[in-house]
Design an enzyme around this catalytic site. Sequence first.
Site, PDB file in Angstrom:
ATOM      1  N   ASP A  58      13.058  10.225 -25.643  1.00  0.00           N
ATOM      2  CA  ASP A  58      13.929  10.043 -26.810  1.00  0.00           C
ATOM      3  C   ASP A  58      13.212  10.375 -28.125  1.00  0.00           C
ATOM      4  O   ASP A  58      13.183   9.544 -29.063  1.00  0.00           O
ATOM      5  CB  ASP A  58      14.416   8.578 -26.891  1.00  0.00           C
ATOM      6  CG  ASP A  58      14.976   8.063 -25.577  1.00  0.00           C
ATOM      7  OD1 ASP A  58      15.648   8.850 -24.889  1.00  0.00           O
ATOM      8  OD2 ASP A  58      14.752   6.886 -25.258  1.00  0.00           O
ATOM      9  N   GLU A 265      25.762   9.287 -26.042  1.00  0.00           N
ATOM     10  CA  GLU A 265      24.674   8.581 -26.740  1.00  0.00           C
ATOM     11  C   GLU A 265      23.827   9.608 -27.488  1.00  0.00           C
ATOM     12  O   GLU A 265      24.141  10.792 -27.515  1.00  0.00           O
ATOM     13  CB  GLU A 265      23.810   7.800 -25.731  1.00  0.00           C
ATOM     14  CG  GLU A 265      23.121   8.681 -24.705  1.00  0.00           C
ATOM     15  CD  GLU A 265      22.408   7.889 -23.603  1.00  0.00           C
ATOM     16  OE1 GLU A 265      22.500   6.653 -23.559  1.00  0.00           O
ATOM     17  OE2 GLU A 265      21.762   8.542 -22.759  1.00  0.00           O
TER      18      GLU A 265
HETATM   19  O1  FUB Z   1      15.505   5.558 -23.296  1.00  0.00           O
HETATM   20  C1  FUB Z   1      16.555   4.652 -23.050  1.00  0.00           C
HETATM   21  C2  FUB Z   1      17.864   5.315 -23.272  1.00  0.00           C
HETATM   22  O2  FUB Z   1      17.976   6.453 -22.420  1.00  0.00           O
HETATM   23  C3  FUB Z   1      18.080   5.881 -24.634  1.00  0.00           C
HETATM   24  O3  FUB Z   1      18.346   4.924 -25.621  1.00  0.00           O
HETATM   25  C4  FUB Z   1      19.184   6.811 -24.349  1.00  0.00           C
HETATM   26  O4  FUB Z   1      19.488   7.703 -25.358  1.00  0.00           O
HETATM   27  C5  FUB Z   1      18.677   7.480 -23.085  1.00  0.00           C
HETATM   28  O5  FUB Z   1      17.785   8.523 -23.357  1.00  0.00           O
END
Ligand code: FUB
Length: 370
Positions: A58, A265
Site C-alpha cells: 500500500d 478501496e
Molecule cells: O493492507 C491492508 C489493506 O489491503 C489495505 O488497506 C487495502 O487497500 C488493501 O491493500
Amino acid sequence: MNKRSLYSVMLIGLILMSCKNEAEKDKTEEKSDVSETAQNDVRKVETEPLVTKDFTADPSAHVFNDKIYIYPSHDFDSGVPEDDLGNHFNMRDYHVYSMDSAGGEVTDHGVVLDVDDVEWATRQMWAPDAAEKDGKYYLYFPAKDENDIFRIGVAVANTPEGPFTPMPDYIENSYSIDPAVFEDTDGEYYMYFGGIWGGQLQRWETGSFADADKYPVDSVKAIEPRIAKLDKNMVSFSEEPKRIQLLDEEGNDLLTGDNDRRFFEAAWVHKIDGTYYLSYSTGDTHKIVYATSDNPYGPFTYQGVILEPVLGWTNHHSIVQFKGKWYLFFHDSSLSKGKTFLRSVKMTELTFNEDGSIQTINAAVQDSIN
Ligand code: FUB
C-alpha cells in the site's frame, strides 16, 4: 439423384459452410484482439521490489525536501488465517522509506509508529498516507478501535521520516480505511477514504455503523468513496464526510454489479492542469482504475485502467511526480511467491497520452513465479 447421394451432397455442403464460418470467426476474433490491444495500449513492465528485508504494501509516495518518501503498510505473517474480511492483514507498525533518486538506493528509517503507542487503536494498521504543512508532517492511518470498528487516526512529526506522535483519539467522524490526503493547488487539504468488504464502508451506508454487512443489489448505484476537507490544524475534519459520485461515460452512476469499474478501496488523487484524477482499486477484479473531474468533490467520470491485476489479491498504489516524471508506486506478492498478505512495494514510470489519458500498465509476474 437417389436419397443416399442427396444426403452426401448435403453433408459436404454443411461441412464446407461450417469451415467457412470457422474461418470467418477466426478472422473476427483476430480483428477484435487487434482492436482491443490498440485501444488499451497496455505496456508490460518488469519491476523489482524496492524493499527486500521486510514486506511492504500500500505505498503512499510523496516528494518532501527533494526526496521521494514512501509510507507503506508493514506486512508480516501473524498466523491469522485468510478470510474475505482481510483479518490476515494484521499489521502492527509503520516504517518510512526514502530515495534520493527515482529507483535509487532505498533508506529504511525504521519503525515510526507502533500500534501499542496509539491509545485508541487495537489492531490492523492498514494503508497509511502522509502530508506536509508548514514544516510539520502528518501520518494518517486506519486501525480498528476497541469495538473492532475501523477509524482513521493521525500522528505528527517534525521531519518526514518521523518518529510520529499519535493524537490521543481518532479523527472525529472518520471511519473505514485507506486515507489519502491530497493538497490542492489553493492550499486546501482533502482526505479521500473508504473501502468495502473488510474495510467496512458498507456498514456506514445509513450514516451510522450497522451491526451487519449489507450491500446494495447489483442494479443500483455502487457504494461510493468518501471525501472530507481537513481543518487548518490538519488533525480534524472541517466538514462531515461526503460521498463522491462515480459516473460512466454516459453520465450514469457506476453500479454495484459493475465489479470491473466500481470503487472497492485504495483511493488516490493527483491533479494535472486543473483535472483531478481519482484512482482506486476495483478489489475483487484486482485492477487500479481511474476517473476524472474538474472538482475535488466530483462527480468523477470513469476513464480506464491504470494497472492490470498483479500477483496477489490486493492492488494498491499511489501516483507522484518527481523531477518532471510521473511514477506509479504499487505492490505485488512476487517476493513471497504469491502470499496474499506478504507484499512488496514496487515502482514504475507512468505515461500520459497527449489528451491526458493514462497508459495502462501490465506488471504481472505470474509466469516467472510458476
Ligand atoms: O493492507 C491492508 C489493506 O489491503 C489495505 O488497506 C487495502 O487497500 C488493501 O491493500
